[in-house]
Design an enzyme around this catalytic site. Structure first.
Site, short mmCIF file in Angstrom:
data_model
loop_
_atom_site.label_atom_id
_atom_site.label_comp_id
_atom_site.label_asym_id
_atom_site.label_seq_id
_atom_site.Cartn_x
_atom_site.Cartn_y
_atom_site.Cartn_z
N HIS A 153 -37.57 -17.50 -48.50
CA HIS A 153 -36.27 -17.85 -49.09
C HIS A 153 -35.21 -16.83 -48.69
CE1 HIS A 153 -38.60 -15.48 -51.97
NE2 HIS A 153 -37.45 -14.96 -52.39
N MET A 154 -34.01 -17.34 -48.53
CA MET A 154 -32.84 -16.49 -48.31
C MET A 154 -32.06 -16.45 -49.61
SD MET A 154 -32.76 -15.60 -45.04
CE MET A 154 -31.22 -15.56 -44.19
N HIS A 155 -31.66 -15.26 -50.00
CA HIS A 155 -30.78 -15.12 -51.16
C HIS A 155 -29.33 -15.12 -50.67
CE1 HIS A 155 -33.78 -13.44 -54.16
NE2 HIS A 155 -34.43 -13.18 -53.03
N ASN A 190 -36.20 -10.88 -48.66
CA ASN A 190 -37.22 -9.88 -48.96
C ASN A 190 -38.53 -10.34 -48.32
OD1 ASN A 190 -35.38 -8.48 -50.60
ND2 ASN A 190 -35.92 -9.71 -52.39
N ASP A 245 -30.47 -19.40 -58.37
CA ASP A 245 -31.53 -18.48 -58.83
C ASP A 245 -31.54 -18.48 -60.36
OD1 ASP A 245 -32.99 -15.73 -57.38
OD2 ASP A 245 -32.90 -15.90 -59.56
N ILE A 246 -32.75 -18.58 -60.92
CA ILE A 246 -32.88 -18.67 -62.37
C ILE A 246 -32.51 -17.37 -63.07
CG2 ILE A 246 -35.30 -17.94 -62.63
CD1 ILE A 246 -35.69 -20.44 -64.44
N VAL A 294 -41.90 -14.11 -54.76
CA VAL A 294 -42.37 -15.49 -54.53
C VAL A 294 -42.80 -15.61 -53.05
CG1 VAL A 294 -41.74 -17.92 -54.58
CG2 VAL A 294 -40.84 -16.37 -56.33
P1 AMP Z 1 -37.93 -12.46 -54.23
O1 AMP Z 1 -38.05 -11.20 -55.02
O2 AMP Z 1 -37.12 -12.27 -52.97
O3 AMP Z 1 -39.28 -13.10 -53.98
O4 AMP Z 1 -37.06 -13.43 -55.12
C1 AMP Z 1 -37.57 -14.49 -55.87
C2 AMP Z 1 -36.41 -15.07 -56.63
O5 AMP Z 1 -36.81 -16.32 -57.17
C3 AMP Z 1 -35.96 -14.21 -57.82
O6 AMP Z 1 -34.59 -13.86 -57.64
C4 AMP Z 1 -36.17 -15.11 -59.02
O7 AMP Z 1 -35.18 -14.96 -60.01
C5 AMP Z 1 -36.16 -16.49 -58.38
N1 AMP Z 1 -36.88 -17.52 -59.12
C6 AMP Z 1 -38.13 -17.44 -59.60
N2 AMP Z 1 -38.47 -18.59 -60.23
C7 AMP Z 1 -37.39 -19.40 -60.14
C8 AMP Z 1 -37.10 -20.72 -60.59
N3 AMP Z 1 -37.99 -21.45 -61.27
N4 AMP Z 1 -35.89 -21.25 -60.31
C9 AMP Z 1 -34.97 -20.53 -59.63
N5 AMP Z 1 -35.18 -19.28 -59.18
C10 AMP Z 1 -36.37 -18.72 -59.43
#
Ligand code: AMP
Length: 133
Positions: free
Chosen positions: A99-101, A86, A30-31, A95
């Site tokens: 995706h799974m965190h 989420n 995660d960025i 996003v």
């Molecule tokens: P969510 O709130 O569950 O949609 O999480 C989206 C996640 O994507 C967040 O934790 C961001 O920090 C991560 N994210 C967004 N853009 C990037 C990227 N270019 N590379 C890696 N992680 C990203």
């Protein structure tokens, strides 16, 4: 249609710190990490969230998430982890690409992840509404 940021990572149009890839999914750091080793596991095909992903892909993602969680925690000496998905804007999904965190946790990391404020509900009535027969 506009590509999600994750599709651009999958196609290598933008860089990411990729730690795993197979035919169906990709995992990268995660960025904007909540903790050291915070990783996202993402299907290559676009599904918005748990409400539209197919069962087969979901099972693959969860299996890879488990394997990567164990691997990350072992490599970084993490002592715990949160697995978070989420789903929807009300759940703070930003996003719109499933995706799974994986958020590793460490002893004494002082992160407060779970809300401490609790609600009260009629659990008897609620269970009646929700029980599947
Ligand atoms: P969510 O709130 O569950 O949609 O999480 C989206 C996640 O994507 C967040 O934790 C961001 O920090 C991560 N994210 C967004 N853009 C990037 C990227 N270019 N590379 C890696 N992680 C990203």
């Amino acid at each position: 249609m506009t590509q999600t940021i994750f599709e651009k990572i999958i196609s290598r149009d933008i860089p990411a710190h990729i730690i795993y890839e197979d035919d169906l999914c990709i995992a990268f750091l995660d960025i904007s990490p909540t903790a050291k080793g915070h990783t996202l596991v993402v299907p290559k095909q676009v599904y918005i969230n748990i409400f539209d992903i197919d069962n087969g892909t979901f099972m693959h993602i969860t299996s890879i998430t488990k394997q990567l969680c164990e691997h990350i925690c072992q490599r970084l000496s993490a002592t715990g982890a949160h697995i978070v998905h989420n789903a929807g804007t009300s759940a703070e999904q930003v996003v719109p690409h499933f995706h799974m965190h994986i958020v590793p946790r460490y002893d004494d990391d002082e992160i407060k992840f779970w809300p401490s404020q609790k609600q009260q509900h009629d659990l008897v009535a609620l269970a009646e509404v929700l029980r599947r027969t």
